[in-house]
Scaffold this active site. Structure first.
Site, mmCIF file in Angstrom:
data_model
loop_
_atom_site.group_PDB
_atom_site.id
_atom_site.type_symbol
_atom_site.label_atom_id
_atom_site.label_comp_id
_atom_site.label_asym_id
_atom_site.label_seq_id
_atom_site.Cartn_x
_atom_site.Cartn_y
_atom_site.Cartn_z
ATOM 1 N N PRO A 2 0.788 -1.315 0.128
ATOM 2 C CG PRO A 2 -0.856 -1.774 1.611
ATOM 3 C CD PRO A 2 0.418 -2.010 1.014
ATOM 4 C CD GLU A 3 2.167 3.204 -4.567
ATOM 5 O OE1 GLU A 3 2.145 4.519 -4.891
ATOM 6 O OE2 GLU A 3 2.163 2.518 -5.539
ATOM 7 C CE LYS A 50 5.756 3.506 -0.540
ATOM 8 N NZ LYS A 50 6.362 2.724 -1.249
ATOM 9 C CG ASN A 225 6.512 0.425 -9.027
ATOM 10 O OD1 ASN A 225 7.548 1.047 -9.383
ATOM 11 N ND2 ASN A 225 6.299 -0.847 -9.533
ATOM 12 N NE ARG A 304 9.246 -1.820 -6.597
ATOM 13 C CZ ARG A 304 8.512 -1.008 -5.735
ATOM 14 N NH1 ARG A 304 9.320 0.110 -5.208
ATOM 15 N NH2 ARG A 304 7.116 -1.189 -5.669
#
Length: 317
Positions: A2-3, A50, A225, A304
């Protein structure tokens, strides 16, 4: 994982329980002795990037009040609960089961996002969410599809807090560690009113590929991301472009995109609206061009997955 917008919503789910005493605990956490939380009062709830932080004290100690920003966001959450046209009735107090946002989470994290080591026991519980990590209020997550073995098994919570009021909080797929105080720098939090644009711009000017810098939590706490891919497309910047080759106006525009996209994502989540990416995990961009995918990251660090449109985001030579 989760961002920032997702974790900020998690914090808003916990804040109504501030001031209440834990009556019963449960969960599958092996690193945390969940029984230590029994009969404690939830004194405070904060989000930094985060990470979610919950403060627990002896039951006789009183709670702290919410900030003005938290109060405004809580009103927005409450509005969804009473406005079926904007969100499903009664669902605003918890994320939807396996929501679109959860499905979009990326399992990897960069070195700058890695959780810190445990420190001596304090009264703050630091919660760092993994892939599909979530918080639910007054409901449990239910399986809406079979797993790889064909079993329909509900997710197992890491922690369940039942309060004397009768309500409860459920935490899924997360790491929990005690700490003495929140490790936070509001100046780096893209969703904070204290976000320091000047410091962020200086970081973006580095000669590193711009997609590396955006994930550096020292300057862009909460930016993950999904946000990285989307804002690079919105700013029409190739992900491997060295920041030092970009004009200051381009970097300022990218920073504007980061703040605006993150804020809009948060408010859409509070209204029960899903995320509709333009390039993240897509085969075509909105203009119909083929989208490319690659795995990028600093030497010795985490790589990533990155999506970009070569026509809309041409490489800088």
């Amino acid at each position: 994982m989760p961002e920032g917008p997702s974790v900020r919503k998690f914090q808003l789910l916990t804040s109504p329980f501030v001031g209440q005493v834990v009556a019963k605990v449960g969960g599958s956490s092996r690193k945390l002795s969940v029984n230590d939380l029994n009969a404690l009062r939830l004194q405070d709830s904060q989000v930094h990037g985060k990470n979610l932080y919950l403060a627990f004290v002896a039951a006789e100690v009183g709670p702290t009040g919410p900030t003005a920003e938290e109060t405004a966001l809580q009103r927005e959450v409450a509005c969804v609960a009473h406005c079926p046209a904007q969100g499903q009735q009664g669902q605003a107090a918890a994320p939807y089961p396996h929501s679109q946002d959860e499905e979009l989470q990326d399992p990897q994290h960069s070195r700058s996002e890695a959780p810190e080591a445990a420190e001596s026991r304090g009264n703050w519980l630091r919660i760092h969410f993994g892939m599909f990590g979530s918080v639910r209020a007054n409901e449990f997550s239910r399986a809406n599809r079979a797993n790889k073995r064909g079993d329909w098994k509900d997710p197992v919570p890491r922690l369940v807090l039942h309060f004397e009021s009768g309500g409860f909080l459920v935490f899924y797929n997360c790491r929990m560690l005690w700490c003495s105080s929140p490790r936070a720098d509001p100046a780096s939090d893209i969703l904070s009113v204290e976000f320091h644009r000047g410091r962020a711009l200086r970081a973006l000017c580095a000669p590193d590929p711009i997609c590396y810098t955006l994930l550096d939590q020292r300057y862009f706490s909460g930016l993950g991301n999904i946000i990285k891919n989307e804002i690079l497309y919105l700013a029409r910047i190739h992900p491997l472009t060295p920041g030092s080759l970009l004009a200051l106006s381009d970097l300022e525009h990218l920073l504007d995109c980061a703040v605006q996209f993150s804020s809009e994502w948060l408010h859409n989540k509070l209204r029960g609206q899903g995320l509709h990416p333009q390039v993240y995990q897509k085969e075509q961009c909105p203009l119909g061009h083929p989208v490319m995918k690659g795995t990028f990251g600093p030497s010795g660090g985490f790589k990533r997955l990155t999506w970009w449109c070569p026509q809309c985001q041409p490489a800088v030579l």
